[in-house]
Every structure is written in structure tokens, then in C-alpha cells.
Design an enzyme around this catalytic site. Structure first.
Site, short mmCIF file in Angstrom:
data_model
loop_
_atom_site.label_atom_id
_atom_site.label_comp_id
_atom_site.label_asym_id
_atom_site.label_seq_id
_atom_site.Cartn_x
_atom_site.Cartn_y
_atom_site.Cartn_z
CG ASP A 175 -2.02 -1.17 1.23
OD1 ASP A 175 -1.42 -2.02 0.22
OD2 ASP A 175 -3.14 -1.29 1.27
CD GLU A 216 -4.33 -4.86 9.16
OE1 GLU A 216 -5.38 -4.18 9.95
OE2 GLU A 216 -4.63 -4.43 8.01
#
Ligand SMILES: *[C@@H]1O[C@H](CO)[C@@H](O)[C@H](O)[C@H]1NC(C)=O
Ligand SMILES: *[C@@H]1O[C@H](CO)[C@@H](O)[C@H](O)[C@H]1NC(C)=O
Ligand SMILES: CC(=O)N[C@H]1CO[C@H](CO)[C@@H](O)[C@@H]1O
Length: 824
Positions: A559, A794
């Protein structure tokens, strides 16, 4: 500012050609016939162009033209027909059919029920603030056990499947609530157990009635399941009230809303006029309301049992074609069966991962089982069509409808298939059950289009679609994602070769896969190629935006990891170069196994893995590190645009205008080498770097440097010295891959350290030392955070080690189990 290439255009030569066409001649008849011919020709070209455009337009959603990967589905695989294939729910069962009967669980504490349905638990939702939830045991086929902490209450959900008959057999789910808190004994809890049929299922359901009393369950019949019943048996604890709902829901994505909208307050005279939330029974549109005047059939049947904690009930699904069952799978029979399966699971877990042998303590092993089980228990079955777009389509078009059998990164935040995550999940899943993994791979590769492209995020079906913001739904066929299935395949070839060759069906899966792997490779090798020979470039970066500090590269999987500041065609990405090299080497390995000619792939691998080429393209002599190359400057900042000189009616809005990027120094073509982080490690991570290379020594030193990547909790994604370290990309996008610790890349680092420690070379002992230290740090921290918070996360904070972002994230973060087991 950015150097733009002019697109190749054929427009000029076209118009020249048209001018040359003879439009005037002396002969009148000739003129006419020329004119006619010309017109015919133009029409023909026009038709040709239209036809060709039409052809191009349909390519994006035309399936790859070879034998399908999935050749057995639905009832062809009876033992995996039913499963906990609704990972986005705390508990839900369905079959591996495009349209299925689904069962599920909701619950609430009556004294906590709030307007809008707040307090009803159904979909895994961070907003519910559960202390902990997740499968703690799950074998992917026959059973699972899940523990849920809702405030001071512990809810346990288990299920057991039992074969029999011709429709996938029986299963029972056991649901219980308990609490340690003496004050809260006898607190009321309401369980809602439902079955629903999806719109296009051929069949019916209705409330099931025991001989006496209220309906407690469902009966029905569908094409896939034949006749069936789902019966509830409450067998310990005190039931206060029972009620049911039989209605039509407008879709699976609004079941909770449908329940909430129909809850009523009722007074029970037998219970001293106490008030309860109850379901109203039949709630069907009246006759005449339906299109054809027929009474609407229910598609959603719910039983609510309000009871006092502690409480336990069994929900038994019984298949009508299973006629010779000796006993119902409830009460003691269920306990016995569950016990047996749990024992088998523990035994097999040790056999597979050997954690006890390695000296891990009981609670550490329980942690590993939970991490593993929530990944495997999170495998879902989805059906639907993605939305895709190509340069030739006018806007988004639907992909073909297809099933997907896949694990998910996070049951709360990302309960659907993600291409690059799935390659990591495959490492753990194949270690446990190679056939499940091959089936997952098969489903994914059936999603390949004729171009060799696979959409990277799979949002299939109503439930999935309702959880994704509109702007993220459409997938573009120019965009890649790391081809991590090559990691899985490489892993299988390395660790499971004997299992692979032991069954004909597994080898023939690989046979069918081979042309698809070739097409996938070609797609990458053509569409993501760079300007210089041997270089590659992720497509899909926005070269014109001024809203982002560094335009994101979503396609790379990383990302907002900083790349060249000004995306253009000169860019070359070192991580992609290494992924392509891995892909080439893996195909050549598979070719060997299948006795095919993989020369082309081993040549390409040889070319890309040549360390001289790699160094030429990606080694920065200035900083002595591998890096991207491109049009770049570090001198960029986000600034609020200045207000206009004279206050105008727009002044107010201007003050609130988003910050924009300001470039303080012109970018130049250079290595993006002030940025050190995960991307700089790729030649090492994917083991392309030669073990004798002094650059390996340098990388090992850099890894160990706390100013760069080293922390006591694992490797951070971006060096503290990098200009973008922990910088938000926009006002609204906090740093994501700009510092925090990610477990998939840490697994790759540990795996590479293990590789270089076992490969003869000047740095093997250094690699070995770091290997043990890094592995310990990661394992210790994830377990510590699991104990502290109840979750696997995460990512982990690089300063404190604390888990952050979404949870439970038992996608690739569960690779910690393979680190404990030292399986690479
Ligand atoms: C690039 O960003 C600009 C400004 O944020 C936006 O208007 C444009 O649609 C984006 N382009 C693409 C291809 O996403
Ligand atoms: C990949 O692309 C390069 C450059 O076009 C080509 O030379 C090479 O043969 C390709 N590799 C394969 C395996 O097709
Ligand atoms: C199906 C079943 O066993 N239902 C029972 C649950 O408990 C209540 C009260 O204890 C009984 O009335 C039901 O018959």
C-alpha cells in the site's frame, strides 16, 4: 514536472492514409464507384474496429480457456459439503453450493439491547468490543470449537459433523453461556438460532414443531440437501421464554435488521408478569401482497431461547436421507463424538508442528492451536461475480459468477478472499491438509480470465458486497498483486513433495494448473514489465494526484510503502523483480516434476536471479542497499492550500480544504535509496541474493541495526531513518506500511535467515544467530499480546510491540505457528 512519455499513436498515419485515398477522378462513373468502394471500405474498417473494440471489451470478463481447475464441487466432496463457511459471522454454517441453506447464531443480553439493534451479536464486528473470540480448535473438515468472551460471559460454540445418507450428512452445534462472576449467575441471555435460504435456492423451509409445544427449529427441503430438520434441544439450565419468527427476509445481508425489526415486548403471566423481548411467530406478507396473489413463503426462520446463565443447548441438523442413524447427535452422544475429534486434533497438531517436542509450554501450544484454527476455521465459501474494468470497457462490468473457497485475512475486517494474502495462508493450510489447499488454489485459478489476470480482491455475494465501500469494489485488469501462490507452490514442492506425488488426484491438479501458471506468468511478464531489460514496474499508481504524500502502490500489497515520489515509466521496483524471479523458478520446478519442458522459465530465472543484473538495476552504490529506481525527490510535504486573497463565499470551505502535496525540490531520476525497509530486503527475502555476496553481509548488518529495522518485536516495515517513517500519506490515512511490524514479511525474513544459515557461505553463522533472535522476538511478542488483549493482530507497533489495526487477524499473522514449528 514529471517526464511523461507520449503514447504511441497511429492517428497521424491514419489520416494520411485517408487523404491519399482517391476521392476525385476525371471519370464520373469512376468517381461513383471509387466513392462506393471507399464507403464500403470505410464501413468495413469501421465494422472491424467496432468488432475489435467489442472483442477487447469482453476480454476482461472472459474466463481462461482451458480445462477448469475445480472438477469436484458441492456433493462431489461430501465430507466438506457442510462447514463453518461464513467466516464473517461469529458462527454460521453453510454448504459449498452457489446458493445454500445457511444457519447462524445471534445473541444478546436483554438488559443490554439498545435502539437500532445494538447489542445483538451476529457479524464479527470490532464495535461489539468482545474480549476475545475465535476458533481454538478446527480441523477444516469435521469439527470446531470456538470461544467467545462477551463481557464477563463466556460463550462456547462447537460443532461436529457426522456422515450418513446422500446429502452431506448431519451436524450438530452446541452453544453454551457461562460466567465466573457469581453476581451474574442467572443473568438473562437470548440466543437466536436461524436458518435461511438464499433467494435462488430451489426449496423451502418452515418452522419445525415437536409433538407438543412451540416450534423449536426448522424443517425444509432443497435440491442439494433433500429433506432435513434442524431441531433445538435445551438440556442444561433454565429456559425463561421461547419464541420464533417465520418470515421473508430481503437478503442475507439484513438478517439482524429483520430480527430486530420484529422483536416485541411481551408480558408473561406465568412468570409473574415479567416482560420479555419476543419474536412474533409467523410474519408473512398477507395473501394478495405477493406478485401472483399467492401467500409468500418464509425464507428465514428463527428460534429465540431466552434463558438464564449458565445455559447450554444443542442445535441438530439431520439429513432426511440419513435413515440408519443409531442415535441423535445430541447430549452425551455429541460430547463423546466431540471428545474423540478433539483428541485426534491434538494428536495430529503435535504430529504436524511438533511444538511439544520443541519444548513449548502448554499455554503456548494452546495459543498456536488458536492461531491455526481461526485461520482454518475462517475458510469460507463465497459465490458471486466481482466487478471489473479494463481500458476497453465503458465503466465497470460484472465478472462471471463463480464460487470461491478461500481463507480470509480477518473475520471482522476482511472476511473475503484476497489474492496476495491467500498465498501466505496456503503455507499453513497445506502443512495441515494438502487437499484443502489444492482445492483453494484451484478455486482461485478458476478466477483467471483469458488474459491470465486474477482480480486481487474477491467481493462475492450480497453479504460480502455490503461490507465494502463502493469505491473499492471495482478491480482493474491492469493491476497486479504479488503472485504469492508461487510461495505456496514452492513450499509444497519443498516440504510436501512426497504427499504431492502420493496421490494421482494431486498430480493431476498440478497438470491442470500448469497452463494457468504459464498464463499468469505471461500476464505479469508482459503487463508489468519495465523499460530496462529485466526490470519490472507495478502498475496502478496515480501519477497526477496531489493529495498523497507519496502515491500509494496498492498493487504491490504494501500500500503506502514509499516508492519514487513521481510515478512514471522509468520506475523499476525491486520487490516485483524478485517476485517474478520466484515465479519463474517455481514454474520450472513444477515443469520438472510433470516432465514438461520448463527451459524458458529456468532461463528467465537464471537471467533475473543473476546478481550482476540485479545490482545494476537495484543496488544503490551511495547507500549500499537494494532499492527502487525512479523519478524521485524526498523533498515533499503535505500543506493546507493557502486561503484565497479576498474572503469569498467559498472561504469557509477553503479553510477546510484537504492538505495537498507540495514538492520543494524537483525530482530526478535516481535510486529511491534514502528509503530503507522491507522492499530493500527482497533479494534476500526471496533468496535471490547469492550466499557469498558481501551484500548479504551488509543486509544482515542492516537488519540487526535498531536505527533501521530491528526491534525487540520483529522487523519494522520502514527504517527509522527513512524520510517517510511514520508519516501519514494524507490527513486521513495514517501510516500503514511505514513503520509497523507485519508478520508475513517477518516470516519471509525468518525463512530467509534460516535458508542462509543452512547454505554454506561466509555469512551462515551470522544468519543463524539473527535467525534465532528474530524468531524469538516475534513469537514472544505475539504471544504476549495475545495474552494481554485476547487477539492476534494485523500489525504490531514498532516502539511498544502492541497489536494494532484490525483483530482478530489470523490471516498471515498466524504464520507465527510455522515459525514456532520452524517449517519454511
Ligand atoms: C488520481 O488522483 C486524482 C486526484 O486525487 C483523481 O482525481 C484521479 O481520479 C486519480 N486517478 C486515478 C486513475 O485514480
Ligand atoms: C519474460 O519477458 C522477457 C522480456 O520480454 C523475455 O525475454 C522472457 O523470455 C520472458 N520469460 C518467459 C518465461 O516467458
Ligand atoms: C426442545 C426442548 O427441550 N425444550 C424445552 C426447553 O426448556 C423448556 C423449559 O425448561 C421446556 O419447556 C422446553 O420443552
Amino acid at each position: 514536472m514529471a517526464r511523461q512519455r507520449k503514447p504511441l499513436s497511429v492517428g497521424h498515419s491514419d489520416s494520411k492514409y485517408l487523404k491519399k485515398s482517391p476521392s476525385h477522378t476525371k471519370k464520373d462513373g469512376g468517381f461513383l464507384s471509387y466513392w462506393k468502394q471507399g464507403l464500403a471500405f470505410i464501413c468495413l474498417v469501421f465494422a472491424g474496429v467496432i468488432g475489435y473494440m467489442g472483442y477487447l471489451e469482453t476480454r476482461v470478463n472472459t474466463p481462461f480457456d482451458e480445462q477448469k481447475m475445480v472438477i469436484q464441487s458441492g456433493l462431489d466432496v461430501p465430507d466438506r459439503y457442510w462447514g463453518s463457511y461464513r467466516p464473517g459471522l461469529y458462527f454460521g454454517m453453510k454448504t459449498r453450493d452457489p446458493y445454500s441453506v445457511v444457519s447462524g447464531l445471534m445473541w444478546y443480553f436483554p438488559n443490554q439491547l439498545r435502539p437500532g439493534g445494538y447489542g445483538i451479536r451476529h457479524w464479527c464486528d470490532d464495535g461489539d468490543n468482545l474480549g476475545r473470540y475465535g476458533w481454538i480448535e478446527h480441523d477444516g473438515r469435521t469439527f470446531g470449537v470456538q470461544e467467545i468472551e462477551d463481557g464477563p460471559f463466556k460463550i462456547t460454540v462447537s460443532f461436529v459433523k457426522k456422515p450418513g445418507g446422500n446429502h452431506g450428512g448431519d451436524w450438530t452445534a452446541r452453544i453454551s453461556a457461562a460466567t465466573q462472576d457469581g453476581q451474574l449467575q442467572y443473568e438473562l441471555i437470548s440466543f437466536l438460532l436461524y436458518s435461511a435460504i438464499e433467494e435462488k435456492t430451489k426449496g423451502w423451509i418452515k418452522p419445525y414443531r415437536f409433538e407438543s409445544g412451540l416450534p423449536m427449529g426448522v424443517s425444509g427441503e432443497t435440491e442439494g440437501l433433500g429433506a432435513f430438520t434442524v431441531k433445538l434441544y435445551n438440556h442444561s439450565g433454565q429456559v425463561e421464554h421461547e419464541s420464533y419468527l417465520s418470515t421473508t427476509a430481503q437478503g442475507l445481508h439484513i438478517l439482524k435488521e429483520t430480527v430486530f425489526a420484529s422483536l416485541r415486548v411481551a408480558t408473561d403471566h406465568r412468570k409473574g408478569n415479567r416482560k420479555f423481548f419476543v419474536l412474533p411467530g409467523e410474519l408473512l406478507p398477507s395473501p394478495g401482497a405477493g406478485a401472483d396473489g399467492k401467500r409468500a413463503e418464509p425464507n428465514f426462520v428463527v428460534t429465540q431461547v431466552t434463558a438464564r446463565v449458565p445455559f447450554e443447548l444443542d442445535m441438530a441438523f439431520e439429513s432426511g436421507s440419513h435413515v440408519d442413524r443409531s442415535e441423535n447427535l445430541i447430549m452425551n452422544a455429541y460430547s463423546r463424538e466431540l471428545n474423540q475429534l478433539q483428541n485426534d486434533f491434538h494428536h495430529r497438531f503435535e504430529e504436524t508442528f511438533k511444538l511439544q517436542t520443541k519444548g513449548y509450554k502448554t499455554d503456548e501450544i494452546a495459543f498456536a492451536k488458536a492461531a491455526f484454527s481461526n485461520l482454518l476455521g475462517g475458510v469460507g465459501y463465497f459465490y458471486g461475480a466481482s466487478r471489473v474494468e479494463s481500458p476497453y470497457t465503458r465503466g465497470p462490468v460484472p465478472y462471471w459468477k463463480a464460487p470461491l473457497y478461500s481463507a480470509v485475512p480477518s473475520r471482522s475486517f476482511f472476511p473475503r478472499g484476497f489474492l496476495w494474502d491467500e498465498g501466505f495462508h496456503g503455507l499453513l493450510i497445506s502443512s495441515w491438509d494438502l487437499d484443502i489447499e489444492l482445492d483453494i488454489i484451484s478455486h482461485w485459478f478458476d478466477l483467471m480470465n483469458v488474459e491470465g489476470w486474477i482480480p486481487r480482491e474477491q467481493i462475492l455475494g450480497q453479504e460480502a458486497l455490503s461490507r465494502v465501500p463502493e469505491q473499492f469494489v471495482t478491480q482493474r485488469n491492469s493491476n497486479a498483486n504479488p503472485p504469492t501462490f508461487f510461495l505456496t507452490l514452492h513450499f509444497i514442492l519443498q516440504n510436501l513433495a512426497d504427499k504431492l506425488t502420493e496421490k494421482e488426484s494431486r498430480l493431476s491438479t498440478l497438470e491442470r494448473l500448469y497452463p494457468r501458471l504459464q498464463a499468469w506468468f505471461d500476464w505479469f511478464n508482459v503487463t508489468q514489465i519495465g523499460d530496462l531489460s529485466g526490470s519490472y514496474r507495478w502498475r496502478g499508481r496515480n501519477a497526477t494526484t496531489n493529495r498523497e504524500l507519496n502515491p500509494v502502490t496498492l498493487t504491490s500489497g504494501l500500500d503506502d510503502y514509499p516508492r519514487a515520489s513521481h510515478p512514471n515509466v522509468d520506475e523499476r521496483h525491486v520487490d516485483l523483480h524478485c517476485w517474478i524471479a520466484l515465479a519463474a523458478s517455481t514454474i520450472s520446478e513444477i515443469a520438472k516434476l510433470l516432465n514438461k519442458n520448463g527451459q524458458k522459465y529456468s532461463n528467465t530465472y537464471g537471467y533475473l536471479a543473476d546478481n550482476n543484473l540485479l545490482d545494476k538495476l537495484h543496488w544503490s552504490p551511495r547507500t549500499q542497499a537494494y532499492s527502487d529506481f525512479g523519478l524521485h525527490t524526498d523533498a515533499v510535504v503535505l500543506k493546507r492550500p493557502p486561503p484565497p486573497r479576498s474572503p469569498s463565499p467559498g472561504y469557509q470551505t477553503h479553510q477546510n480544504a484537504d492538505k495537498i502535496r507540495v514538492t520543494l525540490k524537483d525530482p530526478e531520476l535516481r535510486f529511491v535509496d534514502s528509503t530503507f525497509g522491507y522492499v530493500s530486503l527482497f533479494p534476500f527475502l526471496l533468496q535471490i541474493l547469492e550466499p557469498e555476496s558481501p551484500k548479504l553481509g551488509k543486509i544482515l548488518d542492516d537488519i540487526k541495526n535498531p536505527e533501521l529495522l530491528w526491534t525487540n518485536y520483529g522487523l519494522r516495515s520502514l527504517a527509522k531513518t527513512a524520510p517517510m517513517y511514520m508519516k501519514p500519506n494524507t490527513e486521513h490515512d495514517p501510516p500503514y506500511w511505514r513503520g509497523p511490524i507485519w508478520i508475513n514479511l517477518n516470516y519471509m525474513a525468518v525463512r530467509a535467515l534460516n535458508h542462509y544459515s543452512k547454505t554454506r557461505g561466509p555469512y551462515s553463522s551470522k544468519a543463524e544467530t539473527i535467525y534465532h533472535e528474530l524468531k524469538q522476538n516475534i513469537i514472544r511478542n505475539i504471544i504476549k499480546e495475545y495474552r494481554r488483549t485476547g487477539y492476534i493482530w494485523e500489525q504490531y507497533n514498532d516502539k511498544t510491540g502492541e497489536g494494532q489495526r484490525s483483530r482478530p487477524f489470523t490471516g498471515w499473522s498466524s504464520l507465527v505457528v510455522l515459525m514456532m514449528a520452524e517449517i519454511y
